[in-house]
Design an enzyme around this catalytic site. Structure first.
Site, PDB file in Angstrom:
ATOM      1  CD  GLU A  91      -2.948  -3.459   7.224  1.00  0.00           C
ATOM      2  OE1 GLU A  91      -3.952  -2.797   6.819  1.00  0.00           O
ATOM      3  OE2 GLU A  91      -2.413  -2.661   8.324  1.00  0.00           O
ATOM      4  NE  ARG A  92      -6.898   1.317  11.274  1.00  0.00           N
ATOM      5  CZ  ARG A  92      -7.711   1.906  11.131  1.00  0.00           C
ATOM      6  NH1 ARG A  92      -9.331   2.205  11.752  1.00  0.00           N
ATOM      7  NH2 ARG A  92      -8.184   2.660  10.146  1.00  0.00           N
ATOM      8  CD  GLU A 147       2.167   4.999  -4.156  1.00  0.00           C
ATOM      9  OE1 GLU A 147       2.331   5.660  -4.756  1.00  0.00           O
ATOM     10  OE2 GLU A 147       1.577   3.743  -5.023  1.00  0.00           O
ATOM     11  CG  MET A 204      -2.394  -0.576   0.929  1.00  0.00           C
ATOM     12  SD  MET A 204      -3.392  -1.155  -0.045  1.00  0.00           S
ATOM     13  CE  MET A 204      -4.001  -2.842   0.026  1.00  0.00           C
ATOM     14  N   GLY A 263      -0.798   2.663  10.340  1.00  0.00           N
ATOM     15  CA  GLY A 263      -1.456   3.889  10.569  1.00  0.00           C
ATOM     16  C   GLY A 263      -1.028   4.339  11.433  1.00  0.00           C
ATOM     17  CB  THR A 264       1.328   6.497  12.540  1.00  0.00           C
ATOM     18  OG1 THR A 264      -0.258   8.582  12.176  1.00  0.00           O
ATOM     19  CG2 THR A 264       1.993   6.467  11.955  1.00  0.00           C
TER      20      THR A 264
HETATM   21  C1  LIG Z   1       9.133  -1.849   9.238  1.00  0.00           C
HETATM   22  C2  LIG Z   1       7.489  -1.677   8.618  1.00  0.00           C
HETATM   23  C3  LIG Z   1       7.089  -2.945   8.142  1.00  0.00           C
HETATM   24  C4  LIG Z   1       5.510  -1.985   7.204  1.00  0.00           C
HETATM   25  N1  LIG Z   1       4.936  -2.935   6.558  1.00  0.00           N
HETATM   26  C5  LIG Z   1       4.857  -2.424   5.356  1.00  0.00           C
HETATM   27  C6  LIG Z   1       3.230  -3.216   4.653  1.00  0.00           C
HETATM   28  O1  LIG Z   1       3.539  -4.301   4.072  1.00  0.00           O
HETATM   29  N2  LIG Z   1       2.978  -2.466   3.404  1.00  0.00           N
HETATM   30  C7  LIG Z   1       1.905  -1.254   3.694  1.00  0.00           C
HETATM   31  O2  LIG Z   1       1.596  -0.830   2.882  1.00  0.00           O
HETATM   32  N3  LIG Z   1       2.825  -0.355   4.323  1.00  0.00           N
HETATM   33  C8  LIG Z   1       4.391  -0.670   5.414  1.00  0.00           C
HETATM   34  N4  LIG Z   1       4.447   0.154   6.423  1.00  0.00           N
HETATM   35  C9  LIG Z   1       4.546   1.540   6.023  1.00  0.00           C
HETATM   36  C10 LIG Z   1       3.523   2.027   7.969  1.00  0.00           C
HETATM   37  O3  LIG Z   1       2.472   2.329   7.085  1.00  0.00           O
HETATM   38  C11 LIG Z   1       3.784   3.126   7.116  1.00  0.00           C
HETATM   39  O4  LIG Z   1       5.131   3.645   7.586  1.00  0.00           O
HETATM   40  C12 LIG Z   1       2.669   4.818   8.180  1.00  0.00           C
HETATM   41  O5  LIG Z   1       0.806   4.444   7.539  1.00  0.00           O
HETATM   42  C13 LIG Z   1       2.890   5.699   8.039  1.00  0.00           C
HETATM   43  O6  LIG Z   1       3.163   6.647   6.680  1.00  0.00           O
HETATM   44  P1  LIG Z   1       4.629   6.698   6.037  1.00  0.00           P
HETATM   45  O7  LIG Z   1       5.233   6.277   6.912  1.00  0.00           O
HETATM   46  O8  LIG Z   1       4.802   7.659   4.713  1.00  0.00           O
HETATM   47  O9  LIG Z   1       4.405   8.512   7.402  1.00  0.00           O
HETATM   48  P2  LIG Z   1       4.144   9.630   7.228  1.00  0.00           P
HETATM   49  O10 LIG Z   1       2.258   9.546   6.248  1.00  0.00           O
HETATM   50  O11 LIG Z   1       4.911  10.543   6.156  1.00  0.00           O
HETATM   51  O12 LIG Z   1       3.954  10.625   8.014  1.00  0.00           O
HETATM   52  C14 LIG Z   1       4.868  11.257   8.493  1.00  0.00           C
HETATM   53  C15 LIG Z   1       4.740  11.952  10.618  1.00  0.00           C
HETATM   54  O13 LIG Z   1       3.007  12.619  10.165  1.00  0.00           O
HETATM   55  C16 LIG Z   1       1.957  12.477  10.836  1.00  0.00           C
HETATM   56  N5  LIG Z   1       0.779  12.700   9.821  1.00  0.00           N
HETATM   57  C17 LIG Z   1       0.824  12.952   8.620  1.00  0.00           C
HETATM   58  N6  LIG Z   1      -0.070  12.633   8.450  1.00  0.00           N
HETATM   59  C18 LIG Z   1      -0.847  13.134   9.363  1.00  0.00           C
HETATM   60  C19 LIG Z   1      -2.110  13.648  10.436  1.00  0.00           C
HETATM   61  N7  LIG Z   1      -3.490  14.519   8.491  1.00  0.00           N
HETATM   62  N8  LIG Z   1      -2.724  14.272  10.646  1.00  0.00           N
HETATM   63  C20 LIG Z   1      -1.782  14.345  12.257  1.00  0.00           C
HETATM   64  N9  LIG Z   1      -0.415  13.814  11.983  1.00  0.00           N
HETATM   65  C21 LIG Z   1      -0.187  13.408  10.947  1.00  0.00           C
HETATM   66  C22 LIG Z   1       2.436  11.218  10.909  1.00  0.00           C
HETATM   67  O14 LIG Z   1       1.694  10.350  12.686  1.00  0.00           O
HETATM   68  C23 LIG Z   1       3.110  10.477  11.428  1.00  0.00           C
HETATM   69  O15 LIG Z   1       4.600  10.858  12.345  1.00  0.00           O
HETATM   70  C24 LIG Z   1       5.504  -0.596   7.203  1.00  0.00           C
HETATM   71  C25 LIG Z   1       6.397   0.727   7.971  1.00  0.00           C
HETATM   72  C26 LIG Z   1       7.546  -0.248   8.672  1.00  0.00           C
HETATM   73  C27 LIG Z   1       8.128   0.942   8.891  1.00  0.00           C
END
Ligand SMILES: Cc1cc2nc3c(=O)[nH]c(=O)nc-3n(C[C@H](O)[C@H](O)[C@H](O)COP(=O)(O)OP(=O)(O)OC[C@H]3O[C@@H](n4cnc5c(N)ncnc54)[C@H](O)[C@@H]3O)c2cc1C
Length: 385
Positions: free
Chosen positions: A244-245, A130, A128, A366-367
């Site tokens: 997932e959650r 990118e 998912m 999801g963070t």
């Molecule tokens: C070890 C690992 C395994 C993973 N496995 C998978 C996988 O199998 N498949 C997959 O698809 N993904 C995977 N992920 C990705 C993961 O789901 C994403 O890293 C996560 O969703 C956050 O996206 P981002 O890294 O682009 O952060 P960003 O979206 O760039 O966020 C950066 C910061 O901004 C904050 N932020 C962003 N928008 C808002 C908002 N509206 N309000 C408040 N704060 C906000 C975030 O909380 C974060 O603190 C994995 C990540 C890791 C580290």
């Protein structure tokens, strides 16, 4: 563990088999896998032999067709052994891509990808995220443009668990790049396709789970690999977020219990000022505070998982749990590491690894900030999901 309101005799027996599985197949190899940066591929086959990859999958596709209370027990009990990287490898196969195949894919896709996934013959990943679309998934840029009986896919995915190992990726693409959510569709892409490459990423924790960046350059994907209907991808993702959650929360609570097991043992053995540090009041009080929080969160997890397994809408509960359990494991591992003193900082003590491993929980799936955003919409604005 004993039987309780939620823990039936059957679930208890299942917990024992999960325990035996981890002791026989994961613990003896785990340190090596952490160094290798991947689990042994045969782990998937070993898990499949016990039915652990298809717990909630319909028996007609080789699964066990059990309630997600069994999934909870699988994740909680395995992660109680503080082997997050291995648990993540298994669960990112069975609770992410396989769930999409099971719920939304055609019979043809199910036979080709789901059945061998349940058997542990092939491994899947979910793509998912990118480089420029994580929290904001609707901003994804990967395109899949129809050309006869194929889609031509261009784009990249990052942080994908099992990305190097995977034989296929269930992934979100824009079949209509002009549209945001309504332009998103889901495809199954074979990892052997020309133009598809996976590169391994190095990371802070969960080192035995393989994480990759996937590049797709003019990848030809048969139109029959579309999951469900075109333009419905976002809806399918929304419908899959609960499990997932939950799966992250199940592992986190198991992790909290695992950290408490390590800590309770250590404080009995370690002495300071002529007595075990377990007699020091400040340590005792902190530990019981943490245990209280763990047990309360665990009770909520069992209750809401049971409701989810009964088919109720538990989006709010799953979101609360993902938020709380991830943050709780962060606190528990930090506070408990302190009681190990300098030893807590040494690699040979599992608490050091847990401290690194747990850090990903408030980020992936999801963070924590995004969980709060969703909950705010539901609780403050009255939005229903
Ligand atoms: C070890 C690992 C395994 C993973 N496995 C998978 C996988 O199998 N498949 C997959 O698809 N993904 C995977 N992920 C990705 C993961 O789901 C994403 O890293 C996560 O969703 C956050 O996206 P981002 O890294 O682009 O952060 P960003 O979206 O760039 O966020 C950066 C910061 O901004 C904050 N932020 C962003 N928008 C808002 C908002 N509206 N309000 C408040 N704060 C906000 C975030 O909380 C974060 O603190 C994995 C990540 C890791 C580290």
């Amino acid at each position: 563990m004993g039987t309780s309101y939620f823990m039936t005799e059957e679930l208890n027996m299942f917990r024992t088999s999960v325990d035996d599985f981890v002791k026989a197949n994961i613990l003896p190899n785990f340190n090596q896998w952490e160094k290798d940066g991947k689990v042994d591929r045969k782990l998937f086959k070993q898990a499949a032999e016990l039915g652990l990859l298809g717990i909630n999958i319909d028996p007609k596709y080789g699964g066990m067709g059990l309630s997600d209370m069994f999934s909870l027990v699988m994740m909680e009990q395995s992660n109680r052994h503080n082997v997050a990287g291995a648990v993540l490898s298994l669960c990112c196969h069975s609770y992410l891509p396989m769930q999409y195949l099971h719920k939304f894919a055609s019979e043809e896709i199910k036979q080709k990808y789901l059945v061998p996934s349940v058997n542990g013959d092939i491994v899947g990943c979910l793509g998912m995220t990118e480089p420029f679309a994580g929290s904001d998934l609707a901003a994804l840029r990967t395109t899949a443009i129809k050309d006869g009986d194929h889609y031509i896919v261009n784009g990249s995915k990052t942080f994908i668990t099992n990305g190097v190992y995977a034989d296929y990726m269930v992934t979100a693409v824009k079949t209509d790049p002009e549209n945001a959510r309504a332009g998103v569709s889901l495809l199954v892409i074979d990892a052997k396709s020309a133009g598809y490459t996976a590169s391994k990423l190095d990371k802070l924790g969960v080192r035995s789970s393989d994480t990759a960046e996937i590049a797709m350059l003019n990848v030809k994907v048969p139109v029959t690999n579309l999951i469900g209907k075109e333009g419905q991808g976002f809806l399918y993702m929304m419908k899959s977020l609960e499990i997932e959650r939950f799966s992250i929360a199940w592992a986190c609570i198991g992790g909290c219990m695992g950290v408490m097991d390590l800590t309770l043992k250590y404080i009995q053995e370690r002495e300071a000022f002529g007595k075990p540090i377990s007699k020091i009041q400040v340590i005792r009080h902190k530990l019981v505070e943490l245990q209280t929080e763990i047990e309360m969160c665990r009770a909520f997890m069992y209750l809401s998982t049971q409701r989810f397994a009964n088919g109720e809408n538990t989006v709010k509960e799953a979101t609360m749990l993902k938020l709380k359990a991830a943050e709780l494991l962060k606190t528990v591992s930090d506070e408990c590491l302190q009681f190990f003193g300098g030893y807590g900082f040494m690699e040979e003590f599992p608490i050091a690894r847990v401290y690194r491993d747990q850090r990903v929980n408030p980020i992936y799936g999801g963070t924590s900030e995004i969980m709060k955003e969703i909950l705010s919409k539901m609780i403050v604005d009255g939005v229903k999901y």
